[in-house]
Scaffold this motif. Structure first.
Motif, PDB file in Angstrom:
ATOM      1  N   GLU A  34     -59.233   8.683 -23.269  1.00  0.00           N
ATOM      2  CA  GLU A  34     -59.437   7.440 -22.527  1.00  0.00           C
ATOM      3  C   GLU A  34     -58.079   6.926 -22.070  1.00  0.00           C
ATOM      4  O   GLU A  34     -57.078   7.065 -22.765  1.00  0.00           O
ATOM      5  CB  GLU A  34     -60.137   6.406 -23.409  1.00  0.00           C
ATOM      6  CG  GLU A  34     -60.313   5.027 -22.792  1.00  0.00           C
ATOM      7  CD  GLU A  34     -61.053   5.047 -21.463  1.00  0.00           C
ATOM      8  OE1 GLU A  34     -60.353   5.086 -20.433  1.00  0.00           O
ATOM      9  OE2 GLU A  34     -62.282   5.026 -21.455  1.00  0.00           O
ATOM     10  N   THR A  35     -58.061   6.351 -20.862  1.00  0.00           N
ATOM     11  CA  THR A  35     -56.781   5.910 -20.297  1.00  0.00           C
ATOM     12  C   THR A  35     -56.209   4.699 -21.023  1.00  0.00           C
ATOM     13  O   THR A  35     -54.998   4.510 -21.057  1.00  0.00           O
ATOM     14  CB  THR A  35     -56.938   5.556 -18.806  1.00  0.00           C
ATOM     15  OG1 THR A  35     -57.983   4.590 -18.669  1.00  0.00           O
ATOM     16  CG2 THR A  35     -57.306   6.803 -18.008  1.00  0.00           C
ATOM     17  N   GLY A  36     -57.058   3.874 -21.580  1.00  0.00           N
ATOM     18  CA  GLY A  36     -56.569   2.669 -22.239  1.00  0.00           C
ATOM     19  C   GLY A  36     -57.470   2.284 -23.391  1.00  0.00           C
ATOM     20  O   GLY A  36     -57.808   3.103 -24.242  1.00  0.00           O
ATOM     21  N   GLU A  81     -54.711   9.928 -19.431  1.00  0.00           N
ATOM     22  CA  GLU A  81     -55.399   9.914 -18.138  1.00  0.00           C
ATOM     23  C   GLU A  81     -55.445  11.331 -17.587  1.00  0.00           C
ATOM     24  O   GLU A  81     -54.400  11.948 -17.351  1.00  0.00           O
ATOM     25  CB  GLU A  81     -54.690   8.987 -17.159  1.00  0.00           C
ATOM     26  CG  GLU A  81     -55.415   8.856 -15.830  1.00  0.00           C
ATOM     27  CD  GLU A  81     -54.762   7.852 -14.905  1.00  0.00           C
ATOM     28  OE1 GLU A  81     -55.213   7.751 -13.750  1.00  0.00           O
ATOM     29  OE2 GLU A  81     -53.793   7.176 -15.334  1.00  0.00           O
ATOM     30  N   VAL A  82     -56.650  11.839 -17.400  1.00  0.00           N
ATOM     31  CA  VAL A  82     -56.804  13.226 -16.981  1.00  0.00           C
ATOM     32  C   VAL A  82     -56.445  13.384 -15.511  1.00  0.00           C
ATOM     33  O   VAL A  82     -56.917  12.637 -14.652  1.00  0.00           O
ATOM     34  CB  VAL A  82     -58.248  13.717 -17.245  1.00  0.00           C
ATOM     35  CG1 VAL A  82     -58.437  15.133 -16.696  1.00  0.00           C
ATOM     36  CG2 VAL A  82     -58.540  13.689 -18.739  1.00  0.00           C
ATOM     37  N   LYS A  83     -55.608  14.388 -15.246  1.00  0.00           N
ATOM     38  CA  LYS A  83     -55.156  14.661 -13.884  1.00  0.00           C
ATOM     39  C   LYS A  83     -55.982  15.761 -13.235  1.00  0.00           C
ATOM     40  O   LYS A  83     -56.352  15.680 -12.069  1.00  0.00           O
ATOM     41  CB  LYS A  83     -53.685  15.057 -13.905  1.00  0.00           C
ATOM     42  CG  LYS A  83     -53.115  15.457 -12.550  1.00  0.00           C
ATOM     43  CD  LYS A  83     -51.680  15.935 -12.688  1.00  0.00           C
ATOM     44  CE  LYS A  83     -51.105  16.393 -11.355  1.00  0.00           C
ATOM     45  NZ  LYS A  83     -49.721  16.918 -11.515  1.00  0.00           N
ATOM     46  N   LYS A  97     -51.995  13.341 -16.921  1.00  0.00           N
ATOM     47  CA  LYS A  97     -50.898  13.020 -16.006  1.00  0.00           C
ATOM     48  C   LYS A  97     -49.540  13.136 -16.692  1.00  0.00           C
ATOM     49  O   LYS A  97     -48.510  13.276 -16.024  1.00  0.00           O
ATOM     50  CB  LYS A  97     -51.086  11.614 -15.435  1.00  0.00           C
ATOM     51  CG  LYS A  97     -52.204  11.538 -14.406  1.00  0.00           C
ATOM     52  CD  LYS A  97     -52.207  10.224 -13.667  1.00  0.00           C
ATOM     53  CE  LYS A  97     -53.243  10.247 -12.528  1.00  0.00           C
ATOM     54  NZ  LYS A  97     -53.287   8.977 -11.768  1.00  0.00           N
ATOM     55  N   GLU A  98     -49.552  13.078 -18.025  1.00  0.00           N
ATOM     56  CA  GLU A  98     -48.305  13.232 -18.777  1.00  0.00           C
ATOM     57  C   GLU A  98     -47.959  14.698 -18.994  1.00  0.00           C
ATOM     58  O   GLU A  98     -46.924  15.016 -19.591  1.00  0.00           O
ATOM     59  CB  GLU A  98     -48.421  12.530 -20.135  1.00  0.00           C
ATOM     60  CG  GLU A  98     -48.602  11.014 -20.059  1.00  0.00           C
ATOM     61  CD  GLU A  98     -50.011  10.603 -19.632  1.00  0.00           C
ATOM     62  OE1 GLU A  98     -50.148   9.514 -19.039  1.00  0.00           O
ATOM     63  OE2 GLU A  98     -50.959  11.377 -19.890  1.00  0.00           O
TER      64      GLU A  98
END
Length: 397
Positions: A34-36, A81-83, A97-98
């Motif tokens: 999850e992004t946050g 966060e999935v890229k 994204k990382e």
């Protein structure tokens, strides 16, 4: 080398958390990204009165319970966060994204769909305090009060009609000329005939104001530029939804509106990749239907993994030739074939595939009639017999 999970869930709203709970409870090694803050859209609402069996929990409390339930059974939750997703092959790769890579045998997409925002002053401040994007969720809070609906498509007019069951007056803010709306004619007629509905034409919302709760919208006439205070107790915004699918648009098939297409098991166009909740094409977007989607996808993902692992271990990676008998307990001929094969002196490994339980394998090898017998060498089909005779069976073995 990164750890290989059974299931990776992308998105931590009700659908993702429900999928996590069901997958982990089935002893699948499960990761949720999850992004946050986990919880999804309900985390931003104050009340939750339409989730069956839950009478005294707020929306944030309910999804927090979802989270605890999933973790109780072993769901691992990480921020990321999935890229992109590489879903080719049995083991799939999720990249954030990382630049962090995670691997899994199945993926569940549960990234949701955000209501399209007006992006005006006060909208974010009063979200859940008079600003709403869901009449079904929040209409109860506006009994005998006056509300505004922003939008003029089918959803906006349907929701305006629904709100008249609760509110004393519903004013629809329409950007078009008087008498022009995007909604279908039947909805327009119903709205015009409803005594509780009024219209403000050629207008948009410039900003939203209040003292703790919404008490007015400042409207802007798009022709004159004039600003007008419009007093109301709530503002419902229905100008469309935006699914979070940008990162998978080249991976799975999407609708024209960007939602993910799925089949009856909620599997996407890519084998082993499923979609749950608001991100998929569906009729009703509510917490209860998102939770149901999560349960469905987790169960389907477990079936996919079990079927693929069995096939790989017993057929594709076998050290000997393999005879695959496609049969069904409802088809006598196919049962006769498997019985004959079991009583023959075979120089190959026999694998039986129930076409009802293993439709994926049947479809992959274009098995449309039963009984069908395949002979594989080194994982490749070298012979295929449809409704074979005894002589053909003896010849193929």
């Amino acid at each position: 080398m990164s750890k290989e999970y059974d299931v990776i869930i992308v998105g931590g709203g009700p659908a993702g958390l429900s999928a996590g709970m069901y997958a982990s409870r089935s002893k699948l090694d499960t990761l949720l990204l999850e992004t946050g803050d986990v919880g999804g859209q309900p985390k931003s609402y104050e009340e939750m009165e339409n989730y069956p069996g839950v009478l005294d929990a707020s929306a944030p409390e309910l999804v927090e319970n979802f989270k605890e339930h999933a973790q109780e059974f072993g769901t691992e939750i990480k921020e990321g966060e999935v890229k992109e997703i590489d879903a080719d092959g049995f083991v799939k790769t999720v990249t954030t994204k990382e630049g962090v890579e995670y691997k899994a045998k199945s993926i569940i997409l549960a990234t949701g769909a955000e209501p399209r925002r007006l992006d005006v002053e006060g909208e974010e401040e009063f979200k859940g305090k008079g600003v709403s994007y869901c009449a079904t969720c929040d209409a109860d809070f506006f009994v005998d009060l006056e509300v505004a609906v922003v939008g003029n498509g089918n959803s906006a007019i349907e929701e305006a009609l629904y709100l008249t069951k609760f509110a004393s007056k519903v004013t629809v803010i329409v950007i078009h000329e008087e008498g022009t709306m995007d909604a279908d004619k039947i909805y327009q007629e119903r709205a015009y005939e409803n005594d509780k509905i009024e219209f403000v034409w050629n207008s948009t919302v410039d900003r939203i104001e209040g003292d703790g709760l919404v008490d007015k919208a400042v409207l802007k006439n798009i022709k004159t530029g004039d600003l007008t205070d419009f007093e109301c107790d709530g503002i419902f915004i229905f100008i469309g939804r935006v699914p979070s699918t940008d990162f998978v648009e080249d991976t799975v098939e999407l609708t024209d509106n960007g939602y993910i297409k799925v089949d009856d098991t909620l599997e996407t166009s890519k084998p082993g990749v499923f979609a749950a909740g608001d991100v998929r094409e569906k009729y009703l977007r509510q917490v209860v239907t998102a939770a149901a989607d999560g349960a469905t996808t987790a169960t389907a993902a477990g079936g996919y993994i079990e079927e693929e692992e069995y096939w790989q271990e017993n057929v594709l990676e076998a050290d000997e030739d393999v005879l695959v008998a496609f049969w069904s307990p409802t088809n006598e001929e196919s049962m006769d074939m498997t019985n004959k094969l079991e009583n023959m002196d075979l120089d190959a490994k026999l694998v039986k595939i129930d076409t009802y339980k293993n439709m994926r394998i049947s479809n992959r090898y274009e098995v449309t009639e039963i009984p069908t017998l395949l002979k594989l060498q080194d994982g490749e089909v070298v012979e295929k017999l449809i409704q074979p005779t005894v002589d053909e069976l003896e010849e193929i073995i």
